[in-house]
Design an enzyme around this catalytic site. Structure first.
Site, PDB file in Angstrom:
ATOM      1  N   SER A 130       0.851  -1.186   0.000  1.00 43.34           N
ATOM      2  CA  SER A 130       0.000   0.000   0.000  1.00 43.34           C
ATOM      3  C   SER A 130       0.889   1.239   0.000  1.00 43.34           C
ATOM      4  CB  SER A 130      -0.896   0.007   1.234  1.00 43.34           C
ATOM      5  OG  SER A 130      -0.103   0.276   2.373  1.00 43.34           O
ATOM      6  N   LYS A 131       0.222   2.370  -0.015  1.00 45.76           N
ATOM      7  CA  LYS A 131       0.940   3.641  -0.136  1.00 45.76           C
ATOM      8  C   LYS A 131       2.034   3.831   0.906  1.00 45.76           C
ATOM      9  CE  LYS A 131      -1.664   7.037  -2.603  1.00 45.76           C
ATOM     10  NZ  LYS A 131      -2.721   8.017  -2.544  1.00 45.76           N
ATOM     11  N   ARG A 132       1.799   3.242   2.087  1.00 44.32           N
ATOM     12  CA  ARG A 132       2.817   3.516   3.103  1.00 44.32           C
ATOM     13  C   ARG A 132       4.138   2.796   2.819  1.00 44.32           C
ATOM     14  NH1 ARG A 132       2.625  -0.683   6.667  1.00 44.32           N
ATOM     15  NH2 ARG A 132       0.873  -1.958   6.039  1.00 44.32           N
TER      16      ARG A 132
END
Ligand code: GLU
Length: 471
Positions: free
Chosen positions: A237-239
């Site tokens: 994911s984006k993190r």
């Protein structure tokens, strides 16, 4: 039937790397078998679908070079067709109207949860003969017993019991079809023979097979490919950093590097790491895709990217580099030929962004000398060689790498210094830091005027510094 695959993203965000890998597998499978690859935009969720996301998907596909033979088809253009199928299921008694209220469904769910049962619709309206005049949804009449066997190219045989599936809603109260219905109608109408998609859809597959069977059709082949994980083992994911394909482009990754990277996430051919697209078309086999999830490794992507940067023609790299120079506010037309700059830098950068950063000095003066490099090389002992180099540079008739190389050598010889004692201060003076391509090419590309101006800056810097210490 000829092989036909499809990529069917929902346009509710950017094209992320997981989607891109699914698209690549589908594309490769079609290409390998001389089949067709279809792009279908699943935009029936009107609240979450956006034009921006559609554009991002199309842009990502184009950038990756995953050209489609048919489409893009939009599901919102096909609503009448879905309703036609739903109506015919209804007429044949294969589907029914349901007017259960939210309250009833919530209470049912609550009760099932308390009894530690899997929440599912209890078929309350199966025989209720709900009229079409009142608000209702349409549910598919799922078989009550028996099994559905999904013979998956990646997962092998996966067995589902019908008594664990419930009567799926196929049309909402507002008249719109749901995903499971529209997807099978499309796959049928578009004559898709291989459904290659993320394994988050595996649980939908027995439901889709049941609807297909009710329609008297046989299911396509399925391949459910595992998720991509981040380096910490959780879903990417984006993190974890960049996840959108366009973000990778903006970071200076080449499309062929990203494709090469993605194909190896879950598929391999011996220990080969580098594949051209042609090789992939020849070697890729959907049946060989690994069933366990793979983790994204940014370093490996950078390693591949560096490989592709090094081995491509300077002309193409220059074309791809140009917008990244623009991002730094540099118009390459105002300085040395970008192709020559790329030739000098090709071995020295793992992304185009990095190449742009280390090439900026060819086009504009830097603001200050790198501190560490200046401390080491811009010292009083460098005044004489730099001064002499400056003098000779200003008089050099033929501004070419070869004479420039001779010039630096001659200064070192005349002053009885090692070459490095001339070249390093000179490099820091002209580049601003201690790393650059060969000094001859560097001087040549920076040009006489800028070289002299920057050497003057360095001389002044040394003199000012010299007032503060005795070096
Ligand atoms: N639209 C679905 C998604 O984006 C894919 C559906 C499918 O491939 O069957 O997850």
């Amino acid at each position: 039937m000829p092989i036909k695959t499809r990529f069917a993203p929902s346009p509710t965000g950017y094209l992320h790397v997981g989607g891109a890998r699914t698209a690549l597998f589908s594309w490769l499978h079609a290409r390998k078998h001389g089949g067709h690859f279809v792009l279908r935009i699943e935009d029936t969720d009107l609240e979450r679908s956006t034009a921006e996301s559609i554009n991002a998907i199309l842009e990502g596909m184009t950038w990756l070079g995953l050209e489609y033979d048919e489409g893009p088809f939009y599901q919102t253009d096909r609503l009448d067709r879905y309703n036609e199928v739903i109506d015919s299921l209804l007429e044949q008694g294969l589907a029914y109207r349901c007017n259960c209220t939210r309250e009833r469904l919530d209470a049912l769910r609550e009760k099932q949860m308390q009894q530690k049962l899997k929440p599912r619709y209890d078929g309350h309206c199966r025989g209720a003969g709900v009229s079409g005049d009142e608000a209702h949804v349409i549910r598919f009449r799922n078989p009550l017993d028996g099994q559905v066997i999904v013979d998956d190219c990646v997962r092998g045989k996966v067995v589902f019991n019908n008594n664990e599936l419930d009567d799926l809603i196929i049309r909402r109260t507002d008249g719109t079809p749901t995903y499971n219905l529209s997807v099978i109608v499309d796959d049928l109408d578009m004559e898709i023979t291989y459904v290659i998609r993320g394994d988050d859809h595996l649980n939908n597959t027995p439901r889709q097979i049941n609807i297909l069977t009710a329609l008297g059709k046989s299911p396509p082949h399925y391949a459910h490919v595992p998720m991509i994980l981040g380096d910490d083992g959780s879903r990417l994911s984006k993190r974890h950093g960049a996840v959108s394909v366009i973000e990778y482009r903006n970071q200076g990754i080449l499309p062929e590097a990203l494709l090469n990277y993605l194909v190896r996430l879950g598929w391999s051919h011996g220990d080969q790491e580098i594949f051209t697209l042609d090789e992939l078309v020849e070697l890729f086999d959907i049946n060989d895709v690994n069933r366990s999830a793979s983790s994204f490794n940014n370093e490996k992507l950078l390693w591949l990217n560096q490989h592709y940067i090094k081995n491509d023609t300077p002309e193409r790299i220059a074309r791809l580099l140009s917008p990244h120079m623009g991002d730094l506010g540099i118009d390459p037309a105002t300085g040395p030929d970008l192709v020559e700059v790329v030739t000098a830098q090709q071995e020295r950068a793992s992304t185009l962004v990095q190449m742009a950063q280390i090439s900026a000095f060819f086009y504009r003066d830097f603001e200050s000398f790198d501190e560490k490099a200046a401390r080491k090389h811009l010292k009083a002992v460098a005044l004489e060689p730099l001064g002499l180099v400056r003098e000779r540079l200003s008089e050099l008739a033929d501004w070419q790498p070869e004479p420039l190389h001779e010039l630096v050598k001659s200064v070192a010889g005349d002053l009885e210094l090692k070459l490095g004692k001339v070249a390093q201060p000179l490099r820091v003076a002209v580049v601003g830091r201690a790393a650059s391509p060969g000094i001859d090419v560097t001087l040549y590309l920076v040009g006489r005027e800028a070289c002299l101006r920057r050497i003057d800056m360095a001389l002044q810097y040394i003199r000012l510094r010299g007032q503060g210490d005795d070096q």
